[in-house]
Design a protein around this motif. Structure first.
Motif, PDB file in Angstrom:
ATOM      1  N   ILE A 265      11.299   1.280   5.284  1.00  0.00           N
ATOM      2  CA  ILE A 265      10.848   2.331   6.190  1.00  0.00           C
ATOM      3  C   ILE A 265      11.455   3.664   5.779  1.00  0.00           C
ATOM      4  CG2 ILE A 265      11.093   3.206   8.557  1.00  0.00           C
ATOM      5  CD1 ILE A 265      10.681   0.289   9.501  1.00  0.00           C
ATOM      6  N   GLN A 266      12.731   3.646   5.434  1.00  0.00           N
ATOM      7  CA  GLN A 266      13.401   4.879   5.022  1.00  0.00           C
ATOM      8  C   GLN A 266      12.758   5.464   3.765  1.00  0.00           C
ATOM      9  OE1 GLN A 266      15.849   6.256   7.099  1.00  0.00           O
ATOM     10  NE2 GLN A 266      15.230   8.012   5.861  1.00  0.00           N
ATOM     11  N   GLN A 267      12.369   4.592   2.831  1.00  0.00           N
ATOM     12  CA  GLN A 267      11.697   5.062   1.617  1.00  0.00           C
ATOM     13  C   GLN A 267      10.399   5.808   1.962  1.00  0.00           C
ATOM     14  OE1 GLN A 267      11.153   2.131  -1.616  1.00  0.00           O
ATOM     15  NE2 GLN A 267      12.677   0.870  -0.538  1.00  0.00           N
ATOM     16  N   VAL A 268       9.624   5.245   2.865  1.00  0.00           N
ATOM     17  CA  VAL A 268       8.361   5.883   3.250  1.00  0.00           C
ATOM     18  C   VAL A 268       8.629   7.186   3.985  1.00  0.00           C
ATOM     19  CG1 VAL A 268       6.276   5.642   4.654  1.00  0.00           C
ATOM     20  CG2 VAL A 268       7.088   3.727   3.312  1.00  0.00           C
ATOM     21  N   MET A 269       9.603   7.174   4.877  1.00  0.00           N
ATOM     22  CA  MET A 269       9.927   8.388   5.616  1.00  0.00           C
ATOM     23  C   MET A 269      10.409   9.482   4.664  1.00  0.00           C
ATOM     24  SD  MET A 269      11.679   6.626   8.968  1.00  0.00           S
ATOM     25  CE  MET A 269      12.055   8.133   9.840  1.00  0.00           C
TER      26      MET A 269
ATOM     27  N   HIS B 194       0.797  -1.229   0.000  1.00  0.00           N
ATOM     28  CA  HIS B 194       0.000   0.000   0.000  1.00  0.00           C
ATOM     29  C   HIS B 194       0.828   1.277   0.000  1.00  0.00           C
ATOM     30  CE1 HIS B 194      -3.672  -2.258   0.239  1.00  0.00           C
ATOM     31  NE2 HIS B 194      -3.055  -3.043   1.104  1.00  0.00           N
ATOM     32  N   ALA B 195       2.028   1.242   0.536  1.00  0.00           N
ATOM     33  CA  ALA B 195       2.898   2.418   0.455  1.00  0.00           C
ATOM     34  C   ALA B 195       3.749   2.348  -0.812  1.00  0.00           C
ATOM     35  CB  ALA B 195       3.782   2.527   1.690  1.00  0.00           C
ATOM     36  N   LYS B 196       3.686   1.207  -1.476  1.00  0.00           N
ATOM     37  CA  LYS B 196       4.361   0.987  -2.762  1.00  0.00           C
ATOM     38  C   LYS B 196       5.873   1.211  -2.704  1.00  0.00           C
ATOM     39  CE  LYS B 196       0.357   0.324  -4.712  1.00  0.00           C
ATOM     40  NZ  LYS B 196      -0.187  -0.985  -4.626  1.00  0.00           N
TER      41      LYS B 196
ATOM     42  N   SER C  46       7.202   7.170  14.323  1.00  0.00           N
ATOM     43  CA  SER C  46       6.888   5.922  15.025  1.00  0.00           C
ATOM     44  C   SER C  46       7.206   4.673  14.207  1.00  0.00           C
ATOM     45  CB  SER C  46       5.406   5.892  15.404  1.00  0.00           C
ATOM     46  OG  SER C  46       5.125   6.899  16.323  1.00  0.00           O
ATOM     47  N   LEU C  47       7.330   4.834  12.889  1.00  0.00           N
ATOM     48  CA  LEU C  47       7.562   3.679  12.021  1.00  0.00           C
ATOM     49  C   LEU C  47       8.793   2.872  12.408  1.00  0.00           C
ATOM     50  CD1 LEU C  47       7.019   4.451   8.256  1.00  0.00           C
ATOM     51  CD2 LEU C  47       5.969   2.698   9.654  1.00  0.00           C
ATOM     52  N   ASP C  48       9.860   3.564  12.676  1.00  0.00           N
ATOM     53  CA  ASP C  48      11.106   2.860  12.968  1.00  0.00           C
ATOM     54  C   ASP C  48      11.023   2.070  14.266  1.00  0.00           C
ATOM     55  OD1 ASP C  48      13.685   2.202  11.974  1.00  0.00           O
ATOM     56  OD2 ASP C  48      14.556   3.427  13.562  1.00  0.00           O
ATOM     57  N   ALA C  49      10.087   2.434  15.142  1.00  0.00           N
ATOM     58  CA  ALA C  49       9.929   1.693  16.403  1.00  0.00           C
ATOM     59  C   ALA C  49       9.562   0.240  16.131  1.00  0.00           C
ATOM     60  CB  ALA C  49       8.861   2.344  17.272  1.00  0.00           C
ATOM     61  N   ILE C  50       8.696   0.005  15.147  1.00  0.00           N
ATOM     62  CA  ILE C  50       8.301  -1.373  14.851  1.00  0.00           C
ATOM     63  C   ILE C  50       9.510  -2.171  14.380  1.00  0.00           C
ATOM     64  CG2 ILE C  50       6.919  -2.884  13.364  1.00  0.00           C
ATOM     65  CD1 ILE C  50       4.722  -0.854  13.425  1.00  0.00           C
ATOM     66  N   ARG C  51      10.326  -1.557  13.548  1.00  0.00           N
ATOM     67  CA  ARG C  51      11.514  -2.271  13.055  1.00  0.00           C
ATOM     68  C   ARG C  51      12.454  -2.596  14.214  1.00  0.00           C
ATOM     69  NH1 ARG C  51      16.719  -1.403  11.769  1.00  0.00           N
ATOM     70  NH2 ARG C  51      16.615   0.806  12.247  1.00  0.00           N
TER      71      ARG C  51
ATOM     72  N   LEU D  85       3.666  10.435   4.879  1.00  0.00           N
ATOM     73  CA  LEU D  85       3.039  10.221   6.185  1.00  0.00           C
ATOM     74  C   LEU D  85       3.127  11.467   7.052  1.00  0.00           C
ATOM     75  CD1 LEU D  85       4.437   6.703   7.176  1.00  0.00           C
ATOM     76  CD2 LEU D  85       2.166   7.237   6.297  1.00  0.00           C
ATOM     77  N   PRO D  86       2.151  11.667   7.926  1.00  0.00           N
ATOM     78  CA  PRO D  86       2.286  12.730   8.928  1.00  0.00           C
ATOM     79  C   PRO D  86       3.509  12.439   9.801  1.00  0.00           C
ATOM     80  CG  PRO D  86       0.072  11.753   8.987  1.00  0.00           C
ATOM     81  CD  PRO D  86       0.896  10.927   8.049  1.00  0.00           C
ATOM     82  N   SER D  87       4.112  13.484  10.333  1.00  0.00           N
ATOM     83  CA  SER D  87       5.366  13.324  11.078  1.00  0.00           C
ATOM     84  C   SER D  87       5.237  12.356  12.253  1.00  0.00           C
ATOM     85  CB  SER D  87       5.892  14.676  11.557  1.00  0.00           C
ATOM     86  OG  SER D  87       4.949  15.285  12.421  1.00  0.00           O
ATOM     87  N   HIS D  88       4.103  12.356  12.961  1.00  0.00           N
ATOM     88  CA  HIS D  88       3.974  11.461  14.121  1.00  0.00           C
ATOM     89  C   HIS D  88       3.998   9.995  13.694  1.00  0.00           C
ATOM     90  CE1 HIS D  88      -0.274  11.633  12.891  1.00  0.00           C
ATOM     91  NE2 HIS D  88      -0.438  10.510  13.565  1.00  0.00           N
TER      92      HIS D  88
END
Length: 184
Positions: A96-100, A84-86, A112-117, A105-108
């Motif tokens: 994750i870096q690509q999406v960031m 979905h983020a393609k 938080s994305l990297d926390a899951i990794r 995405l909104p900053s919040h």
């Protein structure tokens, strides 16, 4: 109420046999053994089935194994990013870096994305503390955080767009009834 089998471990005396002797201890907390339950809000039907399935499994194992829950959340995130983020498939850190970097995405959420990794890495790879030398485990709160982030991503990618589409459709219907052109 459901007329199905329910198994609950209730307080009482527990016999612990070891070395030929036995110790009696007292159990203090009731624990629901079966059926397994999830203590989180149900997902919107707008979340795709494959993602919802991984998410629900992560929720179901949370109480028994925060490590397993975090690993499943990490898997769910990677699936979400690829479908979905393609993002271009690679390792999760790069995805994750690509999406960031995309700024989509909104900053919040991005923060938080990297926390899951990171938490998922504790689940998937034995990492030792530099001070104690012990393997670091995933804690309950960390695994819950991964589920919180996934819920926020589901809201961003699926729930809010579906709500906006429904509102837009309703307004366009009203405009059509008034003889007006639909929204652009």
């Amino acid at each position: 109420n459901c007329q199905r089998f329910v198994l609950q471990l209730a307080p009482g005396q527990i016999v612990d046999y070891h070395g030929g002797g036995s110790d009696f201890t007292h159990a203090h907390d009731e624990v629901l053994i079966r059926p397994k339950s999830v203590s989180r809000a149900p997902l919107s039907p707008d979340v795709p089935t494959a993602l919802a399935s991984d998410y629900k499994e992560s929720c179901l194992v949370l109480a028994d194994s925060p490590k397993a829950s975090a690993a499943l959340s990490r898997r769910c995130l990677q699936h979400l990013l690829r479908t979905h983020a393609k993002v271009k498939a690679g390792n999760l850190a790069d995805e994750i870096q690509q999406v960031m970097d995309s700024g989509a995405l909104p900053s919040h959420l991005s923060e938080s994305l990297d926390a899951i990794r990171q938490i998922g890495n504790f689940a998937a790879h034995p990492m030792k503390s530099t001070s104690s030398g012990e393997i670091l485990d995933v804690e309950q709160g960390e695994a819950e955080w991964t589920l919180d982030v996934l819920e926020s991503l589901f809201d961003f990618y699926f729930v809010q767009p579906a709500l906006l589409k429904a509102k837009r459709t309703a307004l366009n219907k009203k405009l059509a009834d008034a003889g007006k052109k639909p929204m652009k």
